[in-house]
Every structure is written in structure tokens, then in C-alpha cells.
Write a protein that holds these residues in place. Structure first.
Motif, PDB file in Angstrom:
ATOM      1  N   PHE A 114       0.910  -1.237   0.232  1.00  0.00           N
ATOM      2  CA  PHE A 114      -0.156  -0.040   0.076  1.00  0.00           C
ATOM      3  C   PHE A 114       0.773   1.317  -0.076  1.00  0.00           C
ATOM      4  N   THR A 119      -4.676   7.845  -0.444  1.00  0.00           N
ATOM      5  CA  THR A 119      -5.331   6.842  -1.228  1.00  0.00           C
ATOM      6  C   THR A 119      -4.284   5.804  -1.239  1.00  0.00           C
ATOM      7  N   GLU A 121      -4.184   2.591  -1.852  1.00  0.00           N
ATOM      8  CA  GLU A 121      -4.637   1.279  -2.473  1.00  0.00           C
ATOM      9  C   GLU A 121      -4.200   1.726  -4.111  1.00  0.00           C
ATOM     10  N   LYS A 122      -3.548   2.875  -4.266  1.00  0.00           N
ATOM     11  CA  LYS A 122      -2.980   3.264  -5.567  1.00  0.00           C
ATOM     12  C   LYS A 122      -1.727   4.018  -5.467  1.00  0.00           C
ATOM     13  N   GLN A 175      -3.214   0.514   8.825  1.00  0.00           N
ATOM     14  CA  GLN A 175      -3.123  -0.976   8.193  1.00  0.00           C
ATOM     15  C   GLN A 175      -2.839  -2.208   8.573  1.00  0.00           C
TER      16      GLN A 175
END
Length: 277
Positions: A114, A119, A121-122, A175
Motif C-alpha cells: 500500500f 489513497t 490502494e494506488k 493498515q
């Protein structure tokens, strides 16, 4: 006959103790920079690999590694497998925060990445970071003998954005809770911050993670962890190894190996010897 039984029990106990022990490390290997005259990767590569092998890391998180550097290390260290994606595109592009692990000892069960941003996730930069994407890679490993499982997360924080470093620590905690839950966790990384920094304190006071350095009686801490390919100054440590309370620590140290008066990287590797309780 009784002597043989006692000997067998002692041997078995010793083997179990060894099986529980994990030599974990973090090592910023310095990216392959053609301007590093006198410290080029082509000359440092075999030294870095020899250092890793000699110190017997079971699991090692590396930072600033381009794919060609990872490939060089993997070719020199066939006893290890690795995981980690490039921070630029989630494939091979840019620096990696890869994790090496001994394939004769561990089985890879899960893995992922991650980004340190709003953001995660990208690919992308976060908060006040102006230079680079920053990535955290993680693995779930199972010990082939004991069948015990643990996660390792490896990360490299931004070197400019103070807010980005602080928020990265908050994201890391979030996370880890999301990905690992209550499982044992090791976190390695270059935080670009010492023990007095906000980003470090966010982790160290999180009630989830403990700095392995603080849990040994005699840490081998003779100088700073960053050397800039020259004589290190002060005692600041910006390369850290954290753990959850599932582990105990036997050793912690900064490894100041040299070759012909030079350093393998502009950071020293940090090693901790831990055991799963």
C-alpha cells in the motif's frame, strides 16, 4: 540409555529454541545512483550481499532498491526469496521496499503493498510529500518447522514532508490492524526520523508496536544509522525495527561493516534477534 535420552531431550530443546528465533533486519541499500563516484552499486553489490549472508538474516527489509539491484542481490543470494512492488507503478518501476526471507525456513502465505498517502490502494504521493511516491510492502510468513505465522511490514518514509511522515505512521498502524489483526507483526523501515520525531513517537506510543531497541539491556548502538558514505556524526537512528508484544528481543545492533575503508551503503543495517513467545 538414560544418558542418550537426556542428550536427545537437550538436542530437541535446543532445536526448538533455534526454530523460534528470528534474525530480522532493516537495510537502506542506497539506490543505484550513477553519480555516487567511489560508491557505485556495481562495486557495492557483492559487499551488500556478502554482508546479508554473513549476518544470517532470516528476514530482511530493504529500502531504496531498484529492480536491477534486487535482481543482483537475488542472484548472489539464492537461499532467499523476496517480495515487493515498485513504488512508482505497483510493478517494477522505481524504488522498492522489498522483503527478503530464507526460503528453506519460511513459506509465503500472503503478500501485498500500500502507498503512504490518502489513497493507499494506488500509487501516489501523500500529504506534504513533494518528491516521491512512498510504498509499504508486507508478507505473511509461516515457519516450515513450527508452523507459526507472523507478518512483516517494510517501509521507507518521505524525506521532506514532516506531515507525510507523521501521517504515514498513523496509516501504518491502521493498515497493520486491518491486515494482520491480532497476529504477530514485525515492522522494519527507514523512517527518516529519529526517536524524538513525531513519526517515531506515533509508532512507539501506539500500544500496538514496540521498538526492539528499547527491549534489550545492552543495545549495540555505537553510532548513528546514517553515514552518508562518510564518517557518521551523532547518535541519531532513523532505521528502526518494531514488533508487537508477541515477540521478545535478545539482541539489537547497528552493523558498521566496512570494505577497504568504505561502507556498503550510506545507511548501516540494523539487526535484531527476536523470538516468538
Amino acid at each position: 540409555m538414560k544418558i542418550w535420552i537426556i542428550a536427545a531431550l537437550i538436542f530437541s530443546t535446543t532445536q526448538i529454541a533455534k526454530a523460534q528465533q528470528i534474525t530480522i533486519g532493516t537495510f537502506n541499500i542506497r539506490y543505484d545512483n550513477p553519480r555516487d563516484t567511489g560508491n557505485l552499486w556495481v562495486n557495492r553489490a557483492p559487499v551488500v550481499s556478502n554482508l546479508i549472508r554473513f549476518h544470517g538474516f532470516d528476514v530482511l527489509g530493504v529500502q531504496e532498491a531498484y529492480k536491477n539491484q534486487l535482481d543482483d542481490m537475488s542472484a548472489a543470494l539464492p537461499e532467499y526469496d523476496r517480495y515487493g512492488k515498485g513504488r512508482d507503478d505497483g510493478n517494477d518501476g522505481g524504488e522498492h521496499s522489498a522483503i527478503y526471507y530464507k526460503k528453506s525456513r519460511f513459506k509465503l502465505l500472503k503478500s501485498g503493498d500500500f502507498w503512504l498517502s490518502e489513497t493507499p490502494e494506488k500509487p501516489g504521493k501523500g500529504w506534504d510529500a513533494t518528491c516521491c511516491n512512498r510504498i509499504c510492502s508486507w508478507v505473511l510468513l509461516q515457519d516450515l518447522k513450527t508452523k507459526k505465522q507472523f507478518y512483516t511490514f517494510n517501509v521507507h518514509y518521505d524525506h521532506q514532508g514532516v506531515i507525510a511522515r507523521r501521517e504515514s505512521s498513523k496509516l501504518i498502524i491502521k493498515q497493520i490492524n486491518k491486515i494482520a489483526g491480532n497476529a504477530p507483526v514485525l515492522l522494519t523501515g527507514d523512517l527518516n526520523g529519529g526517536r524524538d520525531s513525531e513519526c517515531y513517537q506515533e509508532l512507539a506510543t501506539s500500544k500496538l508496536l514496540l521498538d526492539t531497541y528499547t527491549k534489550v539491556q545492552f543495545p549495540y548502538a555505537n553510532n548513528a544509522s546514517f553515514n552518508s558514505f562518510s564518517t557518521p556524526r551523532g547518535q541519531a537512528v532513523i532505521d528502526h525495527i518494531f514488533m508487537t508484544n508477541s515477540f521478545i528481543v535478545n539482541k539489537w545492533g547497528i552493523l558498521t561493516d566496512t570494505y577497504y575503508g568504505k561502507y556498503p551503503s550510506d545507511h548501516f543495517p540494523v539487526l535484531a534477534e527476536v523470538e516468538l513467545k
